[in-house]
Design a protein around this motif. Sequence first.
Motif, PDB file in Angstrom:
ATOM      1  N   PHE A 312       0.835  -1.200   0.000  1.00  0.00           N
ATOM      2  CA  PHE A 312       0.000   0.000   0.000  1.00  0.00           C
ATOM      3  C   PHE A 312       0.869   1.249   0.000  1.00  0.00           C
ATOM      4  O   PHE A 312       1.932   1.276   0.631  1.00  0.00           O
ATOM      5  N   MET A 313       0.397   2.294  -0.673  1.00  0.00           N
ATOM      6  CA  MET A 313       0.953   3.621  -0.475  1.00  0.00           C
ATOM      7  C   MET A 313       0.386   4.113   0.847  1.00  0.00           C
ATOM      8  O   MET A 313      -0.824   4.096   1.065  1.00  0.00           O
ATOM      9  N   ARG A 314       1.245   4.552   1.767  1.00  0.00           N
ATOM     10  CA  ARG A 314       0.823   4.809   3.136  1.00  0.00           C
ATOM     11  C   ARG A 314       0.293   6.231   3.334  1.00  0.00           C
ATOM     12  O   ARG A 314       0.592   6.901   4.323  1.00  0.00           O
ATOM     13  N   GLY A 315      -0.494   6.672   2.366  1.00  0.00           N
ATOM     14  CA  GLY A 315      -1.145   7.962   2.514  1.00  0.00           C
ATOM     15  C   GLY A 315      -2.363   7.866   3.409  1.00  0.00           C
ATOM     16  O   GLY A 315      -2.730   6.798   3.916  1.00  0.00           O
ATOM     17  N   LEU A 316      -3.020   9.000   3.604  1.00  0.00           N
ATOM     18  CA  LEU A 316      -4.280   9.065   4.339  1.00  0.00           C
ATOM     19  C   LEU A 316      -5.256   9.892   3.519  1.00  0.00           C
ATOM     20  O   LEU A 316      -4.944  11.020   3.139  1.00  0.00           O
ATOM     21  N   SER A 317      -6.420   9.328   3.270  1.00  0.00           N
ATOM     22  CA  SER A 317      -7.432  10.034   2.501  1.00  0.00           C
ATOM     23  C   SER A 317      -8.181  11.025   3.375  1.00  0.00           C
ATOM     24  O   SER A 317      -8.706  10.666   4.428  1.00  0.00           O
ATOM     25  N   ALA A 318      -8.248  12.282   2.914  1.00  0.00           N
ATOM     26  CA  ALA A 318      -8.989  13.293   3.661  1.00  0.00           C
ATOM     27  C   ALA A 318     -10.456  12.898   3.781  1.00  0.00           C
ATOM     28  O   ALA A 318     -11.073  13.054   4.843  1.00  0.00           O
ATOM     29  N   ALA A 319     -11.022  12.368   2.702  1.00  0.00           N
ATOM     30  CA  ALA A 319     -12.433  11.969   2.727  1.00  0.00           C
ATOM     31  C   ALA A 319     -12.639  10.801   3.680  1.00  0.00           C
ATOM     32  O   ALA A 319     -13.615  10.761   4.442  1.00  0.00           O
ATOM     33  N   TYR A 320     -11.711   9.847   3.670  1.00  0.00           N
ATOM     34  CA  TYR A 320     -11.833   8.657   4.512  1.00  0.00           C
ATOM     35  C   TYR A 320     -11.672   9.006   5.987  1.00  0.00           C
ATOM     36  O   TYR A 320     -12.333   8.442   6.857  1.00  0.00           O
ATOM     37  N   MET A 321     -10.786   9.960   6.285  1.00  0.00           N
ATOM     38  CA  MET A 321     -10.536  10.337   7.676  1.00  0.00           C
ATOM     39  C   MET A 321     -11.735  11.025   8.323  1.00  0.00           C
ATOM     40  O   MET A 321     -11.880  11.007   9.541  1.00  0.00           O
ATOM     41  N   GLU A 322     -12.591  11.614   7.504  1.00  0.00           N
ATOM     42  CA  GLU A 322     -13.674  12.434   8.045  1.00  0.00           C
ATOM     43  C   GLU A 322     -14.576  11.655   9.000  1.00  0.00           C
ATOM     44  O   GLU A 322     -15.020  12.171  10.025  1.00  0.00           O
ATOM     45  N   GLY A 323     -14.840  10.387   8.700  1.00  0.00           N
ATOM     46  CA  GLY A 323     -15.726   9.603   9.553  1.00  0.00           C
ATOM     47  C   GLY A 323     -15.031   8.860  10.671  1.00  0.00           C
ATOM     48  O   GLY A 323     -15.687   8.173  11.468  1.00  0.00           O
ATOM     49  N   THR A 324     -13.714   8.997  10.780  1.00  0.00           N
ATOM     50  CA  THR A 324     -12.938   8.202  11.736  1.00  0.00           C
ATOM     51  C   THR A 324     -13.362   8.400  13.193  1.00  0.00           C
ATOM     52  O   THR A 324     -13.581   7.412  13.906  1.00  0.00           O
ATOM     53  N   PRO A 325     -13.473   9.628  13.707  1.00  0.00           N
ATOM     54  CA  PRO A 325     -13.846   9.764  15.124  1.00  0.00           C
ATOM     55  C   PRO A 325     -15.196   9.147  15.462  1.00  0.00           C
ATOM     56  O   PRO A 325     -15.353   8.516  16.521  1.00  0.00           O
ATOM     57  N   ALA A 326     -16.187   9.288  14.575  1.00  0.00           N
ATOM     58  CA  ALA A 326     -17.510   8.726  14.849  1.00  0.00           C
ATOM     59  C   ALA A 326     -17.448   7.201  14.926  1.00  0.00           C
ATOM     60  O   ALA A 326     -18.120   6.589  15.773  1.00  0.00           O
ATOM     61  N   ILE A 327     -16.663   6.585  14.055  1.00  0.00           N
ATOM     62  CA  ILE A 327     -16.516   5.128  14.087  1.00  0.00           C
ATOM     63  C   ILE A 327     -15.884   4.688  15.396  1.00  0.00           C
ATOM     64  O   ILE A 327     -16.307   3.701  16.023  1.00  0.00           O
ATOM     65  N   ASN A 328     -14.896   5.408  15.845  1.00  0.00           N
ATOM     66  CA  ASN A 328     -14.244   5.078  17.108  1.00  0.00           C
ATOM     67  C   ASN A 328     -15.184   5.248  18.294  1.00  0.00           C
ATOM     68  O   ASN A 328     -15.183   4.438  19.231  1.00  0.00           O
ATOM     69  N   ASP A 329     -15.973   6.307  18.300  1.00  0.00           N
ATOM     70  CA  ASP A 329     -16.950   6.499  19.370  1.00  0.00           C
ATOM     71  C   ASP A 329     -17.958   5.347  19.389  1.00  0.00           C
ATOM     72  O   ASP A 329     -18.315   4.829  20.460  1.00  0.00           O
ATOM     73  N   TRP A 330     -18.430   4.963  18.201  1.00  0.00           N
ATOM     74  CA  TRP A 330     -19.394   3.866  18.108  1.00  0.00           C
ATOM     75  C   TRP A 330     -18.817   2.585  18.693  1.00  0.00           C
ATOM     76  O   TRP A 330     -19.473   1.878  19.479  1.00  0.00           O
ATOM     77  N   LEU A 331     -17.576   2.256  18.337  1.00  0.00           N
ATOM     78  CA  LEU A 331     -16.959   1.025  18.826  1.00  0.00           C
ATOM     79  C   LEU A 331     -16.702   1.102  20.334  1.00  0.00           C
ATOM     80  O   LEU A 331     -16.915   0.114  21.060  1.00  0.00           O
ATOM     81  N   ALA A 332     -16.265   2.248  20.816  1.00  0.00           N
ATOM     82  CA  ALA A 332     -16.039   2.402  22.258  1.00  0.00           C
ATOM     83  C   ALA A 332     -17.340   2.180  23.030  1.00  0.00           C
ATOM     84  O   ALA A 332     -17.348   1.542  24.093  1.00  0.00           O
ATOM     85  N   ASP A 333     -18.444   2.699  22.504  1.00  0.00           N
ATOM     86  CA  ASP A 333     -19.748   2.490  23.152  1.00  0.00           C
ATOM     87  C   ASP A 333     -20.137   1.017  23.151  1.00  0.00           C
ATOM     88  O   ASP A 333     -20.662   0.489  24.136  1.00  0.00           O
TER      89      ASP A 333
END
Length: 608
Positions: A312-333
Amino acid sequence: MNPIDAVNPVEAMNPVEVVSHLTPELWERANRRLVRKALAEFAHERLLTPRPLGDGRFAVRGDCGRGEVEYRFTATVMSLDHWHIGEVTRHRLSGETLPLDALEFVTEMRGPLGLSDEVLPVYLEEITSTLASLAYKLSRPPVGAAELAKAGFQEIEAAMTEGHPCFVANSGRIGYGIDDHHRYAPEAAAPVRLIWLAAHRDHTTFTCSRDIDYERLMRGELGEEVLARFAATLAGLGLDMADYLLVPVHPWQWWNRISVTFAAEVAERRLVCLGPGDDEHLAQQSVRTFFNASAPSKHYVKTALSVLNMGFMRGLSAAYMEGTPAINDWLADLIRDDEVLRATRLTIIRERAAVGYRNRLYEAATDRYSPYRKMLAALWRESPVAGLEPGRRLATMASLLHVDDDGRSFAAALIEQSGLAPEVWLRRYLDAYLVPLLHAFYAYDLAFMPHGENVILVLDGGAVERVIFKDIAEEIVVMDPDADLPPEVARIRAEVPEEHRLLSIFTDVFDCFLRFLNAVLATDGVLDEEAFWRTVAECATAYQRSVPHLADRFLRYDLFAETHPLSCLNRLQLRDNRQMVDLTDPSAALQMAGELVNPIAPFAPVDP
């Protein structure tokens, strides 16, 4: 002040000293180790079929156009078709003995490995880089397993020598120069100060968990003095800090990508370089993620890095990162509200905030896979240090597969340090690591990517007390296409065929980690194979009996099936070493090679 003055120019390095690890002796040792691994993993994935010679000896033949050669080696074939390779020699069929050379090995085995004209040169470069990295690691003063078992979190992290246990070319890092290796490779353990950019809000998106906001995050990470310095830099250019969001950038990415590829954005002040922050960071095994060495309780920072590494090219997608915190909150809950997961004391270190810059010209000119869309983004992940109980310490789970120069394993040293019987130590580890993965799968169709670098062990003495999962938003998947998920989390839903779903345990856990841990402990004389897999089975059985309401799921997805498909990772990389898998459709690219015998099948529970 010109903002460029705030960035220290790249220090000159002595061109002779930076290659001091590239000596004939170290290169020979690195090649010997990598050829052994290549034989083992390519035989495991049935790309090579070793011919038995008797008395535990085998041979394979290859040809790179200069005549056939034969590799002869000793090997023990263990559970899950794991090849434990001993001494290897290379010969022409005339009888002439040749030196071991991993690059020659790849070209000689090009046919059975299926390497295309397009993939071969890139793969050779990845093999070369992996050899150079290994030679560098071998050049360092050796640290015994017993000594390392008493070391701190980051000392253990930097001491890892193997990389991903399955992939042969696992330290490609194509894009790094030798000076970059010394500055930024995790094994170099060199302090790094991240470079900060001001990114105009019109082009930049910031999202965060519900328990933090942008201002609090920046004050906590940078402090008032640095923030004032950055504001003054912008004011000196006639710009207002309120119009910008701050983005941490890997120094390599600034020098080699942003300052050149995004030169128009810099010239037009949509991006402004503010210089380095004050804190020193250490690169982690994942290469683009940094641990804050100046203030260990502060967040990890994961940065975009346009370097090709392990498929993989180890970049980070700006569009993909946008939902990251919400996914983490959901999993933590989910973890907090589930009785079984709470009992295991599993935690995650949440990715609490993400920021991404969108270059509209490149986005208009490319598809969603393009590396041009993944050049400027970052996320902040919680540090495990802040939640550590008194008397406990941390270690990457990858360390359980580490073996020192004398052949002694880190896992064996931990077992000895714990004072526990090996089966007891293993069961405690499995209760902490395996049970959460089983329950996530059977209760929620939820799969993690739980390899060694993605899991942190919390140790009480030498015993594993609990585990911490990380790298959440890019790695987890809910495999039920009809799962009821909040809209902001929906991207983790993927339609995975029924017959592939349990591979999240059989492949990701059994084949890609426990296979190696079993071999390490058996080879070290700590625990024989039967006892190892019986302990795994007992852990799984105890879990299943604790949740009888999931009995139908256990029948539907039989963990004790006699066999399961062999899903191959190297085959993915050998086919396409630039984009192995589409993360939004992870099952589509799977490469299968027959079946493996399930090592826990003989210990299947018997109904009372």
